[in-house]
Structure formats: C-alpha cells, structure tokens
Scaffold this active site. Structure first.
Site, PDB file in Angstrom:
ATOM      1  N   SER A 132     -32.149  -5.358 -45.285  1.00 60.79           N
ATOM      2  CA  SER A 132     -32.897  -5.103 -46.518  1.00 60.79           C
ATOM      3  C   SER A 132     -33.214  -6.425 -47.196  1.00 60.79           C
ATOM      4  O   SER A 132     -32.421  -7.358 -47.156  1.00 60.79           O
ATOM      5  CB  SER A 132     -32.087  -4.217 -47.473  1.00 60.79           C
ATOM      6  OG  SER A 132     -32.814  -4.000 -48.674  1.00 60.79           O
ATOM      7  N   LYS A 204     -27.771   1.914 -44.847  1.00 65.99           N
ATOM      8  CA  LYS A 204     -29.082   1.396 -45.285  1.00 65.99           C
ATOM      9  C   LYS A 204     -29.969   2.543 -45.777  1.00 65.99           C
ATOM     10  O   LYS A 204     -30.719   2.388 -46.751  1.00 65.99           O
ATOM     11  CB  LYS A 204     -29.756   0.670 -44.122  1.00 65.99           C
ATOM     12  CG  LYS A 204     -31.227   0.275 -44.354  1.00 65.99           C
ATOM     13  CD  LYS A 204     -31.414  -0.603 -45.567  1.00 65.99           C
ATOM     14  CE  LYS A 204     -32.782  -1.269 -45.663  1.00 65.99           C
ATOM     15  NZ  LYS A 204     -33.920  -0.620 -45.101  1.00 65.99           N
ATOM     16  N   ASN A 208     -31.645   2.909 -49.453  1.00 66.40           N
ATOM     17  CA  ASN A 208     -33.041   3.205 -49.745  1.00 66.40           C
ATOM     18  C   ASN A 208     -33.187   4.420 -50.659  1.00 66.40           C
ATOM     19  O   ASN A 208     -34.080   4.475 -51.499  1.00 66.40           O
ATOM     20  CB  ASN A 208     -33.826   3.416 -48.453  1.00 66.40           C
ATOM     21  CG  ASN A 208     -34.119   2.109 -47.744  1.00 66.40           C
ATOM     22  OD1 ASN A 208     -33.438   1.111 -47.952  1.00 66.40           O
ATOM     23  ND2 ASN A 208     -35.115   2.107 -46.887  1.00 66.40           N
ATOM     24  N   GLU A 211     -32.529   3.205 -53.973  1.00 65.73           N
ATOM     25  CA  GLU A 211     -33.719   2.423 -54.345  1.00 65.73           C
ATOM     26  C   GLU A 211     -34.817   3.337 -54.896  1.00 65.73           C
ATOM     27  O   GLU A 211     -35.449   3.021 -55.911  1.00 65.73           O
ATOM     28  CB  GLU A 211     -34.208   1.671 -53.107  1.00 65.73           C
ATOM     29  CG  GLU A 211     -35.484   0.903 -53.253  1.00 65.73           C
ATOM     30  CD  GLU A 211     -35.961   0.369 -51.907  1.00 65.73           C
ATOM     31  OE1 GLU A 211     -37.149   0.548 -51.572  1.00 65.73           O
ATOM     32  OE2 GLU A 211     -35.128  -0.213 -51.176  1.00 65.73           O
TER      33      GLU A 211
END
Length: 500
Positions: A132, A204, A208, A211
């Site tokens: 990332s 990950k 996200n 995010e």
C-alpha cells in the site's frame, strides 16, 4: 565471471518501476523486465539519475533467469488475475528452480494466493506481499504486508524492510521522504511478517475497507461544511490543514486539504467542484464487505461506504430524484458553533471504522487458524500506506496494553475519547438528518457504537418472530445457553424443550 544480480522485478508499470528504483537506491542490484520496451527504457533512464546499485533491463524471462543469483528472488508487479499464473508458468519454462522465490505484490484476492501456493508447491516458493502507498509509496517506502512460508520470509526480510517506509521509533510518525536524498533515512520499517499465505492480502483487503470508510466519512464532513455551514472550499481546506496538526492527523486529512485548496485553471473554481461526483472502485472494499458478511462481523461503516460509492454512480437517477423527492428546507448555521463538533464526530467515527476492521481480522484469524499480531499490523500501517496516521500508534499501544482486547472501542484511550465526543457526534448527525443531508458512514458508525452499548437488544423479538413463523427455536436468558426452546404459538400447548 559476471556478478549475478540480487533481485528481479517483472512488470514496470507505476508500482513495479518505482519498487525497482527504490530497491536499487537501497543498494540491491536489479534485473527489470516488462514486455513493453518503452517501460523498460523509461525505467533505465530514471535509474541513471540515481546514485544506486546497478539496474539492468532485460528483454526476456530466460535472460532474467540467467542473470539472477540463486536462490532467485523475483518480484511480480502485475495486475491480479490470470496474468500471475501465465508469468509463473513462463518462468518455470525459462528455468525457475524449486528453491527460487516468486513474490506476488499485485492486488490479488487472498484466496487466489492460497490456491497458487498449493499449485506451485514443490516447483518454486510462491510468496505474497500486499503493498500500500501508491506511486510515491512504491518509490520512497510503502507499507508491506508479506505472507507465506516463514522460512522464505527470513530470506526476504532484509530486502523488504529496506524498501519499506520508515517510522520514527520515538514519535511513532512517518519519516516522510518524497525526493532522492542521501543518506537514506532509517527508522522502524513498515514491513513485518503477517502469517500464512493469503493472510497478508486479507489484512491489506481490510486496510482498503478502512480506507473506504475513512474517505467516505471525510467526504461527509466536508459536505456538511459546504452545504450546511456554507463554507467555501478554501475555508474548509484551511480547517483540514489545522486538523492535520492534531488528533486527526493523517495522510487522508492532509490530501483533503490539498485538494480543497486546488483551483481549476480552466474555470477558476475549486477543482473539486468540477470533478464529477461519481466515485469508482476497484473491488477491495467490496471484498471486505463480503468477508464481513461471510464471517458475521458487523462492519457497518465499511459496508455503508461501499454502498455510498455504488449510490454515487447513480448520477442520472439522483438528478431526477433531486427534483421529485421532497426534503426539508435547508437552513444555514454559524460555522463557529460546529467546527469542533465536526472534528469530534469524525474522530469518533474513525475509531469505530478501525474497530470494525480489527474485529474482521480477529474473526478471520479464528476462522482460518492464523496468528495475527495486531500490534505489528497497526505499526506497519503508520507509514507508507493510504490510511497512515498517528492514530495507528495509539492503536498499537492499545494492543500492547491489552493483547486480548475484545474490541478497539473498549481500549481505555478510545473509550474516553468516545465518551467525550459522543454528544458532538450525535448533534452533527441529528443536524444532518434534519437538513436532509446523508451521512451513511457516520450514521453507521454511531449505530455500531450504540449497538455495542445495548446490553439487552431488540433481537429477542426478532428471534421470537422466527420461532413463530418458522419454528426456529430460541434460548432463554434464565436457562442454560446450551438448551433451546420452542413455543407453540398456534395450538396452545405452551413452551417445549427443543430437540437437537
């Protein structure tokens, strides 16, 4: 004899080319390959400006295999999907050996990584590393989430930790670097072993999902400022600049300020005002929402953020509905009364979205028999990645204080923050509702908070309904939880012990 090369990078797009230059600057010699000659030439040209280890571009996989030291280390930076398998098969045909390592750094679905490790077992070491940080992260230091055979990790660790973003061990903040410089900064690397194959890409994926929530919540707060407080983009940008020096400090807060202060040279308007209000997505938020449903985790703010993007793409019907569907008359308010309340609302919502992400990782850990280190995960997200923030240092300290923490909201530092900020949080949401302004992620976050505060919920009625129409049974609060009951709602014979 010609000296063999340390590492190969296959795929010289934005991420691959920048990783190759990052590693060369860290004194690892590189063999770089892409089927696109222009990309090879561009990467070689950019490398010439560096004081770095050698970077050699090659025109074929067989040439790449021949030039690498053994056991070979090959980084794949290619799109997720079938292209990964095509390259793996081509590498085998070119002479890849059993001890060689191939690392998939693309945005692969985590289950695909598990399948690939099984497919290539005994042929070579298939390893994965979720990455990332985008273009700048790849070039100057990303956040890295490696997973696979732990013995392979020991071989890769010096490379990965050299390439990764660095954090000041005293302050817990990223050592920001955006240009070539010597000596290179050192600190705590944002790269640590996550666990068995697939776990890194799962982590990950959750990153996200968080995010998505972070971005949606920020957008909702900005919309409140612009719509209800009638603040200009420049005024809002200035507030975000100020917020970035306090508890809300983060990369996303920083870039929000930059975006709001950027003027469109063609119209003279704020650039954000001429960008179409349709937010696209590549699918990782969708994956996070699906995994939450599969594992039964209430990641409500994250899923609300995914659906908000879906709604944003319905531009045509929104324009029609804006005319035909009645809403309240919008009144403006004094911005001085609301700025601090909005900061509290955003911070409290942020705590909840991270709590949901860590709750999802905890459920996956149990389901897949992983051992995830939440202290390390929070630490490697402090730098290099999109959600990097000083807030993550607080999360790592929360898990250090209480390793078996049931939910992030229950950590003392966050419990106190939620208690202090909850009134402002509620006032902001109530104001938005009365003004007819949607806040899907923030409303989902406060509902998550309130649902966890509810020791006795309305679910007892739902379970009674299920028993009424479907005989699905229920548990009693005053009996052993291993025993189920069914009530005869229709024929009057009362409650019966359910047969298992």
């Amino acid at each position: 004899m010609k000296t063999k090369i340390d590492i190969a990078v296959i795929g010289l797009g934005v991420m691959g080319a920048n990783m190759a230059l990052n590693l060369a600057e860290r004194r690892f010699s590189i063999a770089a390959f892409d089927t696109n000659e222009a990309r090879r030439l561009d990467t070689a040209k950019r490398h010439q400006a560096l004081s770095a280890a050698a970077l050699t571009t090659v025109a074929s996989l067989s040439e790449l295999i021949d030039q690498l030291a053994t056991p070979r280390c090959i980084i794949l930076s290619v799109p997720a999907g079938s292209i990964v398998d095509i390259i793996c098969r081509d590498l085998l045909a070119a002479g890849l050996q059993q001890d060689d390592i191939v690392v998939d750094t693309g945005n692969s679905q985590w289950r695909d990584s598990i399948d690939r490790a099984q497919t290539y077992a005994g042929k070579f070491n298939f390893f994965t590393c979720a990455i990332s940080g985008g273009e700048m992260g790849a070039r100057f230091g990303p956040s890295l989430m490696p997973s696979g055979d732990k013995k392979v990790w020991q071989q890769l660790k010096p490379i990965w930790q050299a390439m990764a973003a660095k954090v000041n061990p005293v302050t817990g903040t990223e050592i920001v670097r955006s240009q070539v410089e010597h000596p290179l900064p050192e600190g705590e690397p944002c790269a640590e072993y996550i666990g068995p194959i697939g776990s890194g890409h799962f982590v990950k994926m959750v990153h996200n999902g968080i995010e998505y929530a972070d971005m949606q919540m920020i957008a909702e707060i900005v919309q409140f400022m612009r719509q209800i407080l009638t603040m200009s983009a420049v005024e809002v940008g200035a507030v975000f600049r100020r917020w970035n020096k306090g508890k809300l400090q983060s990369y996303l807060i920083e870039i929000t300020a930059d975006i709001l202060l950027t003027v469109d040279p063609k119209t003279g308007q704020p650039l954000v005002d001429v960008i179409m209000d349709q937010a696209s997505q590549k699918g990782t938020g969708n994956w996070t929402a699906r995994e939450a449903l599969v594992l039964g985790v209430p990641a409500t703010a994250i899923t609300a953020s995914v659906f908000a993007r879906c709604l944003s793409t319905q531009k045509t019907i929104r324009q029609i509905a804006a005319v035909q569907l009645t809403g309240p008359i919008i009144s403006t308010d004094d911005k001085t009364l609301w700025i601090d309340k909005l900061a509290d609302a955003l911070y409290c919502s942020k705590i909840c979205s991270y709590a949901q992400g860590f709750e999802l990782m905890s459920a996956a850990e149990k389901e897949h028999n992983w051992t995830l280190d939440y202290i390390s995960i929070a630490k490697i997200w402090r730098g290099g990645c999109v959600i990097r923030a000083h807030f993550l240092d607080d999360i790592s300290k929360a898990y250090q204080t209480e390793p078996e923490l049931l939910n992030l909201m229950l950590a003392e530092r966050f419990t106190d923050s939620l208690a202090k900020g909850q009134l402002s949080w509620r006032e902001v949401l109530a104001k938005a509702i009365m003004q007819g302004m949607p806040m899907p992620a923030i409303s989902a976050a406060i509902s998550y908070y309130d649902c966890y505060r509810e020791a006795d919920s309305s679910a007892s009625l739902i379970q009674a309904m299920r028993d009424y129409f479907g005989g699905h049974t229920y548990l009693r609060k005053d009996r052993d939880s291993r025993q189920s009951f069914h009530y005869d709602w229709h024929f009057g014979s009362g409650e019966q012990t359910a047969e298992h």
